[in-house]
Design a protein around this motif. Structure first.
Motif, PDB file in Angstrom:
ATOM      1  N   UNK A   1     -68.804  72.307 112.015  1.00  0.00           N
ATOM      2  CA  UNK A   1     -69.252  71.865 113.478  1.00  0.00           C
ATOM      3  C   UNK A   1     -69.051  72.910 114.547  1.00  0.00           C
ATOM      4  N   UNK A   2     -70.043  72.666 115.441  1.00  0.00           N
ATOM      5  CA  UNK A   2     -69.934  73.924 116.647  1.00  0.00           C
ATOM      6  C   UNK A   2     -69.763  75.246 116.069  1.00  0.00           C
TER       7      UNK A   2
ATOM      8  N   UNK B   1     -63.410  47.645 118.638  1.00  0.00           N
ATOM      9  CA  UNK B   1     -64.070  48.636 118.650  1.00  0.00           C
ATOM     10  C   UNK B   1     -63.120  49.895 118.103  1.00  0.00           C
TER      11      UNK B   1
ATOM     12  N   UNK C   1     -75.208  71.874 122.478  1.00  0.00           N
ATOM     13  CA  UNK C   1     -74.059  71.002 122.399  1.00  0.00           C
ATOM     14  C   UNK C   1     -74.473  69.642 121.724  1.00  0.00           C
TER      15      UNK C   1
ATOM     16  N   UNK D   1     -68.220  73.986 126.413  1.00  0.00           N
ATOM     17  CA  UNK D   1     -68.715  72.726 126.893  1.00  0.00           C
ATOM     18  C   UNK D   1     -68.543  71.758 125.773  1.00  0.00           C
ATOM     19  N   UNK D   2     -68.839  72.291 124.749  1.00  0.00           N
ATOM     20  CA  UNK D   2     -68.548  71.244 123.508  1.00  0.00           C
ATOM     21  C   UNK D   2     -67.157  71.010 123.143  1.00  0.00           C
TER      22      UNK D   2
ATOM     23  N   UNK E   1     -74.774  69.904 118.042  1.00  0.00           N
ATOM     24  CA  UNK E   1     -73.383  69.835 117.187  1.00  0.00           C
ATOM     25  C   UNK E   1     -72.787  68.714 117.267  1.00  0.00           C
TER      26      UNK E   1
ATOM     27  N   UNK F   1     -68.690  62.916 110.491  1.00  0.00           N
ATOM     28  CA  UNK F   1     -67.407  62.166 110.359  1.00  0.00           C
ATOM     29  C   UNK F   1     -67.832  60.723 110.631  1.00  0.00           C
ATOM     30  N   UNK F   2     -68.841  60.436 110.913  1.00  0.00           N
ATOM     31  CA  UNK F   2     -68.959  58.734 111.311  1.00  0.00           C
ATOM     32  C   UNK F   2     -69.320  58.039 110.090  1.00  0.00           C
ATOM     33  N   UNK F   3     -68.510  57.887 109.077  1.00  0.00           N
ATOM     34  CA  UNK F   3     -68.687  57.262 107.708  1.00  0.00           C
ATOM     35  C   UNK F   3     -68.956  55.626 107.927  1.00  0.00           C
ATOM     36  N   UNK F   4     -70.001  55.124 108.378  1.00  0.00           N
ATOM     37  CA  UNK F   4     -69.958  54.046 108.637  1.00  0.00           C
ATOM     38  C   UNK F   4     -70.636  53.264 107.712  1.00  0.00           C
TER      39      UNK F   4
ATOM     40  N   UNK G   1     -64.178  53.897 110.336  1.00  0.00           N
ATOM     41  CA  UNK G   1     -65.446  54.691 110.195  1.00  0.00           C
ATOM     42  C   UNK G   1     -65.399  55.976 110.488  1.00  0.00           C
ATOM     43  N   UNK G   2     -64.487  56.492 111.544  1.00  0.00           N
ATOM     44  CA  UNK G   2     -64.532  57.782 111.915  1.00  0.00           C
ATOM     45  C   UNK G   2     -63.630  58.923 111.021  1.00  0.00           C
ATOM     46  N   UNK G   3     -64.180  59.332 109.991  1.00  0.00           N
ATOM     47  CA  UNK G   3     -63.563  60.102 108.892  1.00  0.00           C
ATOM     48  C   UNK G   3     -63.374  61.441 109.293  1.00  0.00           C
ATOM     49  N   UNK G   4     -62.573  61.884 110.232  1.00  0.00           N
ATOM     50  CA  UNK G   4     -62.770  63.117 111.130  1.00  0.00           C
ATOM     51  C   UNK G   4     -61.810  64.093 110.359  1.00  0.00           C
TER      52      UNK G   4
ATOM     53  N   UNK H   1     -64.360  44.243 110.220  1.00  0.00           N
ATOM     54  CA  UNK H   1     -64.629  44.621 111.569  1.00  0.00           C
ATOM     55  C   UNK H   1     -65.190  43.422 112.471  1.00  0.00           C
ATOM     56  N   UNK H   2     -64.630  43.354 113.839  1.00  0.00           N
ATOM     57  CA  UNK H   2     -65.071  42.122 114.657  1.00  0.00           C
ATOM     58  C   UNK H   2     -65.246  40.967 113.905  1.00  0.00           C
TER      59      UNK H   2
ATOM     60  N   UNK I   1     -66.211  68.432 125.607  1.00  0.00           N
ATOM     61  CA  UNK I   1     -66.610  67.060 125.015  1.00  0.00           C
ATOM     62  C   UNK I   1     -65.609  66.424 124.045  1.00  0.00           C
TER      63      UNK I   1
ATOM     64  N   UNK J   1     -74.365  66.584 114.935  1.00  0.00           N
ATOM     65  CA  UNK J   1     -73.840  67.012 113.370  1.00  0.00           C
ATOM     66  C   UNK J   1     -72.409  66.402 113.420  1.00  0.00           C
TER      67      UNK J   1
ATOM     68  N   UNK K   1     -66.185  49.353  99.946  1.00  0.00           N
ATOM     69  CA  UNK K   1     -66.824  50.222 100.725  1.00  0.00           C
ATOM     70  C   UNK K   1     -66.069  51.578 100.580  1.00  0.00           C
TER      71      UNK K   1
ATOM     72  N   UNK L   1     -63.500  62.889 124.284  1.00  0.00           N
ATOM     73  CA  UNK L   1     -63.528  61.617 123.385  1.00  0.00           C
ATOM     74  C   UNK L   1     -62.232  61.340 122.698  1.00  0.00           C
TER      75      UNK L   1
ATOM     76  N   UNK M   1     -63.058  49.695 114.590  1.00  0.00           N
ATOM     77  CA  UNK M   1     -64.232  50.275 113.909  1.00  0.00           C
ATOM     78  C   UNK M   1     -64.078  51.881 113.997  1.00  0.00           C
TER      79      UNK M   1
END
Lengths: 423, 423
Positions: free
Chosen positions: B323-324, B219, A215, B340-341, A218, A226-229, B226-229, A323-324, B344, A221, A161, B348, B222
């Motif tokens: 982003x944003x 989770x 918002x 606002x963004x 974005x 970012x969510x490379x799932x 997966x969250x390649x930020x 995962x899980x 959020x 986006x 992966x 997170x 996960x």
């Protein structure tokens, strides 16, 4: 054929240049003098040829070093063909029988020789014509669940992966198209935008000054980037599906990238909702497409329910990734723990999917790439009336995605918009 | 030095093998006969040498092709040194002055020559000794905000971010350690686990049969996968920080990977909460470390508040990525949309950060790699009493992370656990 320098094919040069290609000769016949070539020029990005010989027919698809729709002023790298090829190979393994068979790939010439699908037509065209395809809901739900589950850390060996993630991370330019044209441009006065004017001007102004919507767009986006799932198709609309009554095939995965499981599903459902609202622009007399409208809303439910139940089935039987893990749940006598996690994962996909669907509807009416569903409605007043309802549903989905719990609810909203009791 | 074949250094061979290295000669002096070499063997993974010459001192860190702590039975690729080098280069650019300066890198020998930090000590050691470092809360908050913001699509050119994502995706083996040892092993009877037994046996059984906790841990795994930020340090605990009263430096980023912004922050705070609960095992008389405990809870708040305000500052001044975008908000006369963004995004990060912190506490008490904070408490009853409180806070954070809104609340919970009114 010179493998070192890219050269665009033409209907005239193709037999000469590909006449020696053994894969093509085997499929369509070796006598090049019998080959006929037809270029079907409806693509936005690429050259597509149908090549027929004495034994059969094949498709030759070649990328161009620019966006065909726009011309050489918008360069686009040939390597998108490489990503299309690699995505097709993976999809064929993950959802057998659902993508065209590949006969040959030439990276330098950015060229894929593949199965000619006949008598298939583009699904979008069929829906515009009011054709009720009996299998697409089920087929597309299965395609989505199988490719998206099996391309993720739920299923794959993590080393594989991560290698795929790195491979597809290089598909920068096509991701850039989505990042800009889908998630941002529709929400301000971008140069490439266009909409049915002046009819839609008021709602366009309203949407562009809608803070919550911007918002959410974005945030989605952010998820996209970012969510490379999993390996997403990346462009899974009704124009990327070819159908007969019996068969469904998914084509054109050159936008493939590692992204959220929810992305393909949302894009797909969005295009069915757009088809739904476009029907009143296509029907000869008011109400003539009532049956088609009901079919489309049912198909949306079938896609989601099939996706959901196949995903759950794969969760229970093929959850071999990192995962899980079963060793934390089933092996510890806690199968219900795995079900609890599944519900949470599906719930996340649901909420993200609704958001992506809403944004996809907006960009197809306000951005650069419009859909034939609406574009084929000649009368701008009639077209704008359809588009306006779709835009409203899109906003509703994107902003309220954390508060919407069933497709029944969305169906009721869509039907009220259609009847203008909510408009 | 033969660049073709890896060979582990020793204190004896180092002057001969690195004597010709111009970077090292320049820093510490060219007369090799004056070099003295000390191996400081407290690392779990690598060789670390302190080399002193007539002009100065430098550190030589070399990876070994196995986990040093375990031996050759656990192979671990040398390329982790490559990732450490690349992470240090990026961190130096993103948070200037916060990582050791690099003098030389040799990929084949998996060897980094870097600045010798003196009189710095490892932060974990300082906290065990009851030292109140005045600047670490602020310094670490800034380090986290700057490296994590500037390594993400909020700031970077997307092409560069995707190239980095691909580069670090190859750090498979070190991610695998985190994936297994942090997120899964503590929650079932894995071979490498160990805990203070029999004192912790009941709570270990309880946690391993805690469905909500196991689901949350998965989770979070996960999210990790997966969250390649952004480019995370990947191992940002108090053992990866060197301090004086005036200075803070972050070391050892060989676990660097593209992951959630929240990961480093959560791991860091977890280690302060562990330090908090370990103090009663370190104090000579009951209450002797009351001041230290208050300092630690305040430092946790300082880290988070500094992170949060610096992140917001960078959001407002350096948000140049995809982003944003300002063109959807500020340029459209909607700066409040960007705020606002931001709220959020921070929300997170907060909820994810609490989850990662809870899981990090668990794995450090139940998994393979334990902390000196607890390990230096010789009396197992006393140690287990400290560990048990930390485990309870960890569970509280991981499972209730969506319902906890302030560090004040967590402080109150921690203080009640410490006093055993919640135990």
């Amino acid at each position: 054929m010179d493998k070192q320098v890219f050269e665009a094919l033409s209907a005239e040069s193709l037999p000469h240049r590909l006449g020696g290609n053994s894969a093509l000769r085997e499929k369509i016949g070796g006598d090049v003098s019998h080959w006929t070539v037809k270029e079907i020029g409806d693509g936005n990005l690429n050259l597509v040829f149908i090549v027929t010989g004495s034994k059969g027919t094949a498709v030759v698809k070649q990328a161009l070093p620019y966006v065909r729709l726009v011309g050489e002023s918008w360069p686009l790298p040939l390597k998108r063909s490489f990503f299309e090829y690699h995505a097709l190979v993976r999809q064929a393994a993950r959802a057998p029988g659902m993508v065209p068979e590949i006969f040959f790939f030439d990276e330098t010439q950015a060229l894929i020789v593949m199965e000619y699908l006949t008598p298939h037509v583009i699904l979008r065209r069929a829906l515009i014509d009011g054709r009720e395809l009996p299998n697409i809901g089920c087929d597309l739900g299965l395609f989505a669940a199988r490719t998206l589950f099996r391309g993720s850390d739920l299923s794959m060996a993590t080393r594989d992966k991560k290698a795929d993630l790195a491979l597809f991370a290089d598909n920068v330019e096509l991701c850039d198209i989505t990042e800009n044209l889908v998630f941002s441009d529709p929400y301000f006065e971008a140069d490439l935008n266009r909409h049915t004017a002046p009819q839609l001007d008021p709602i366009v102004m309203e949407l562009r000054s809608d803070r919550d919507l911007k918002v959410e767009a974005q945030r989605l986006k952010h998820l996209f980037s970012a969510k490379a799932e999993t390996l997403c198709h990346g462009d899974l609309h009704t124009g990327s599906v070819m159908v007969t009554d019996a068969e469904t095939r998914v084509i054109d995965p050159e936008f493939a990238f590692y992204g959220p499981i929810s992305f393909d599903v949302g894009m797909l459902l969005a295009n069915f909702w757009m088809s739904y609202f476009s029907q009143s622009g296509q029907e000869s007399t008011t109400g003539a497409r009532d049956g088609m409208r009901a079919y489309l809303l049912e198909t949306i439910e079938t896609i989601w329910e099939t996706f959901r139940s196949e995903f759950a089935q794969l969760w229970r039987t093929e959850r071999m990734g990192i995962l899980y893990q079963a060793r934390v749940f089933e092996d510890r006598n806690d199968p219900l723990g795995a079900e609890q996690a599944l519900n949470i994962v599906i719930d996340d996909i649901w909420r993200e999917m609704l958001g992506f669907a809403g944004i996809e509807i907006h960009r197809r009416i306000l951005g650069l790439a419009h859909n034939a569903d609406f574009e084929t409605i000649a009368d701008p007043d009639r077209r704008a009336a359809c588009e306006s309802k779709a835009l409203k549903l899109g906003r509703h989905l994107a902003v309220n995605r954390h508060r919407i719990h069933s497709l029944r609810d969305i169906r009721a909203t869509a039907e009220r918009l259609q009847k203008e009791t909510l408009a």
